[in-house]
Motif scaffolding. Structure first.
Motif, PDB file in Angstrom:
ATOM      1  N   SER A   1      44.774   6.464  38.764  1.00 39.79           N
ATOM      2  CA  SER A   1      46.183   6.224  39.077  1.00 39.79           C
ATOM      3  C   SER A   1      46.779   7.317  39.954  1.00 39.79           C
ATOM      4  CB  SER A   1      46.997   6.110  37.784  1.00 39.79           C
ATOM      5  OG  SER A   1      46.903   7.294  37.023  1.00 39.79           O
TER       6      SER A   1
ATOM      7  N   GLN B   1      55.537   3.008  25.974  1.00 35.34           N
ATOM      8  CA  GLN B   1      56.533   2.070  26.478  1.00 35.34           C
ATOM      9  C   GLN B   1      57.625   2.784  27.248  1.00 35.34           C
ATOM     10  OE1 GLN B   1      57.717  -0.146  22.994  1.00 35.34           O
ATOM     11  NE2 GLN B   1      55.697  -1.061  22.765  1.00 35.34           N
TER      12      GLN B   1
ATOM     13  N   ALA C   1      53.709  -2.265  26.741  1.00 36.89           N
ATOM     14  CA  ALA C   1      52.721  -1.192  26.652  1.00 36.89           C
ATOM     15  C   ALA C   1      52.393  -0.886  25.198  1.00 36.89           C
ATOM     16  CB  ALA C   1      53.248   0.061  27.343  1.00 36.89           C
TER      17      ALA C   1
ATOM     18  N   VAL D   1      49.348   1.075  34.956  1.00 40.57           N
ATOM     19  CA  VAL D   1      49.049  -0.185  34.266  1.00 40.57           C
ATOM     20  C   VAL D   1      47.871  -0.890  34.918  1.00 40.57           C
ATOM     21  CG1 VAL D   1      49.950  -2.465  33.716  1.00 40.57           C
ATOM     22  CG2 VAL D   1      51.399  -0.465  33.420  1.00 40.57           C
TER      23      VAL D   1
ATOM     24  N   THR E   1      54.158   3.969  37.476  1.00 39.21           N
ATOM     25  CA  THR E   1      53.927   3.114  36.312  1.00 39.21           C
ATOM     26  C   THR E   1      53.038   1.931  36.664  1.00 39.21           C
ATOM     27  OG1 THR E   1      55.957   1.875  36.770  1.00 39.21           O
ATOM     28  CG2 THR E   1      56.137   3.757  35.306  1.00 39.21           C
TER      29      THR E   1
ATOM     30  N   VAL F   1      55.744   4.472  30.738  1.00 38.58           N
ATOM     31  CA  VAL F   1      55.425   3.555  31.836  1.00 38.58           C
ATOM     32  C   VAL F   1      56.525   2.518  32.044  1.00 38.58           C
ATOM     33  CG1 VAL F   1      52.971   3.849  31.402  1.00 38.58           C
ATOM     34  CG2 VAL F   1      54.148   1.903  30.399  1.00 38.58           C
TER      35      VAL F   1
ATOM     36  N   ASN G   1      57.480  -0.031  30.361  1.00 39.32           N
ATOM     37  CA  ASN G   1      56.949  -1.388  30.207  1.00 39.32           C
ATOM     38  C   ASN G   1      57.012  -1.754  28.726  1.00 39.32           C
ATOM     39  OD1 ASN G   1      55.410  -3.733  30.022  1.00 39.32           O
ATOM     40  ND2 ASN G   1      53.941  -3.067  31.562  1.00 39.32           N
TER      41      ASN G   1
ATOM     42  N   ILE H   1      46.700   0.086  26.362  1.00 42.97           N
ATOM     43  CA  ILE H   1      46.961  -0.438  27.705  1.00 42.97           C
ATOM     44  C   ILE H   1      46.172   0.330  28.762  1.00 42.97           C
ATOM     45  CG2 ILE H   1      48.959   1.019  28.206  1.00 42.97           C
ATOM     46  CD1 ILE H   1      50.246  -1.366  29.586  1.00 42.97           C
ATOM     47  N   LEU H   2      45.814   1.558  28.487  1.00 45.03           N
ATOM     48  CA  LEU H   2      45.076   2.360  29.464  1.00 45.03           C
ATOM     49  C   LEU H   2      43.568   2.215  29.332  1.00 45.03           C
ATOM     50  CD1 LEU H   2      47.109   5.684  29.586  1.00 45.03           C
ATOM     51  CD2 LEU H   2      47.297   3.656  31.010  1.00 45.03           C
TER      52      LEU H   2
ATOM     53  N   GLY I   1      44.714   0.887  34.091  1.00 48.29           N
ATOM     54  CA  GLY I   1      44.298   0.546  32.735  1.00 48.29           C
ATOM     55  C   GLY I   1      43.603  -0.803  32.670  1.00 48.29           C
ATOM     56  N   SER I   2      44.098  -1.768  33.429  1.00 53.21           N
ATOM     57  CA  SER I   2      43.458  -3.086  33.479  1.00 53.21           C
ATOM     58  C   SER I   2      42.056  -2.999  34.076  1.00 53.21           C
ATOM     59  CB  SER I   2      44.316  -4.052  34.307  1.00 53.21           C
ATOM     60  OG  SER I   2      45.603  -4.207  33.734  1.00 53.21           O
TER      61      SER I   2
END
Length: 366
Positions: free
Chosen positions: A167, A107, A115, A179, A175, A110, A112, A119-120, A182-183
């Motif tokens: 990334s 958190q 997170a 993210v 960041t 990133v 966020n 998340i990754l 990760g998605s």
């Protein structure tokens, strides 16, 4: 002038008082964690009084035959406490601390508040590795002498490196790119796992995959505790020493760069460490979420977002939470036990909704 001279002393006293309150809170949480472990080993299908459980543990660890416990306890109770429940409780405390710390670090890294360790796409990668081992890789497992835990670990590591590489393509890692990567990884690996399930004709294997994806601590044994305990302990010690850097990351990318933080290097290091620990945990326990998402926000509500206080509080509350989640998983059904992933979701989701709507995220504001 007298009023102005007294202000620094008033501020100093307020800081001392705040530190004193935090130390009292930390001490209370430490005592609560130890009491939780002692009570948890006595709870389950077979209930054993806490004093008997304590005497059994004292006898096994220090050969102290308190009140001649050996003549009072049946060998079955001795085996239940020492061979089954104590390793499980220790593993639940270690896993809770590890996931909560990884969530806190992610958190901050990133920037966020949503997170968490998965998340990754780490959970999706681990799921793919476990699915391969259970449904298709049985021949490969016999050939290489490797089990489901190993393939889940390899899948988690593969997912983390995939995200780091993705990334970093096209310029500096950010960041948003992490993210989104990760998605992408989650969607890809989940699709591949579903494909393996779809083309498999192994009904028992499909059931095993489903149970794996819901998580369980039932596999805890003394011989598989060493690596998780050692890895999570090193991870916690490392991130306890990184409080200043984590606090700087909360200020934003520009401020962190201005203060001399190499964002790309720091994020890559933190993500690799959290991926290693999460992969190690998933390889032993399977997949369950919400621990790394909810616990850091709960602790922020208690001690603020300063990582000097946040990190030790997160370690203790994460351990306490998962210890009692595992107890619920063991006692809620008379005929068996629920996968712990169901418990963490049922408890974590409503609690996170309460935090979301009744309080602020308090993310970097204290």
């Amino acid at each position: 002038m007298t009023h102005l001279k007294q202000q620094p002393f008033i501020k100093y006293d307020a800081v001392n008082q705040k530190n004193h309150i935090f130390l009292l809170l930390l001490t209370g949480l430490g005592i609560l964690a130890l009491l939780s472990m002692l009570l948890a080993v006595g709870l389950g299908t077979v209930k054993i009084p806490p004093d008997i459980a304590y005497k059994i543990i004292a006898y096994k660890l220090f050969h102290l035959n308190i009140d001649n416990v050996m003549s009072q306890v049946s060998p079955a109770h001795m085996d239940i406490i020492w061979q089954i429940r104590l390793p499980r409780v220790i593993l639940s405390a270690v896993v809770g601390a590890g996931l909560a710390v990884c969530g806190t670090v992610m958190q901050a890294s990133v920037q966020n508040p949503l997170a968490e360790p998965y998340i990754l796409g780490i959970s999706a990668g681990a799921s793919l590795g476990a699915t391969f081992s259970i449904l298709i890789g049985s021949t490969a497992g016999l050939f290489f002498g490797l089990g489901t835990a190993f393939w889940a670990f390899i899948g988690a590591l593969g997912a983390s490196f995939f995200v780091l590489i993705l990334s970093g393509i096209g310029g500096r890692m950010s960041t948003v790119k992490m993210v989104l990567s990760g998605s992408i990884a989650s969607a890809l690996f989940i699709a591949l796992s579903n494909l393996l399930v779809y083309i498999s004709n192994d009904a028992e294997g499909i059931r095993s995959v489903t149970f794996w994806n819901m998580g369980s601590l039932a596999a805890a044994k003394w011989d598989n505790l060493t690596l998780p305990v050692f890895g999570v302990t090193l991870c916690c010690l490392f991130f306890l020493s990184q409080s200043r850097t984590l606090n700087t990351l909360l200020l934003g990318e520009e401020a962190a760069i201005t203060l001399g933080i190499n964002l790309t290097k720091v994020r890559r290091l933190y993500m690799i460490i959290t991926a290693l620990i999460t992969g190690l945990i998933v390889s032993v326990c399977g997949i369950f979420g919400f621990v790394g998402l909810v616990i850091p926000h709960v602790v922020r509500g208690l001690v603020g977002s300063d990582h000097r206080r946040l990190m030790p509080g997160t370690i203790l509350i994460g351990s306490i939470f998962l210890i009692w989640a595992d107890v619920l998983a063991r006692i809620i059904l008379k005929s068996g036990e629920l996968p712990i992933g169901i418990i963490t979701a049922l408890v974590g989701a409503p609690f996170f909704m309460y935090i979301l709507f009744k309080q602020s995220f308090d993310f970097g504001s204290k």
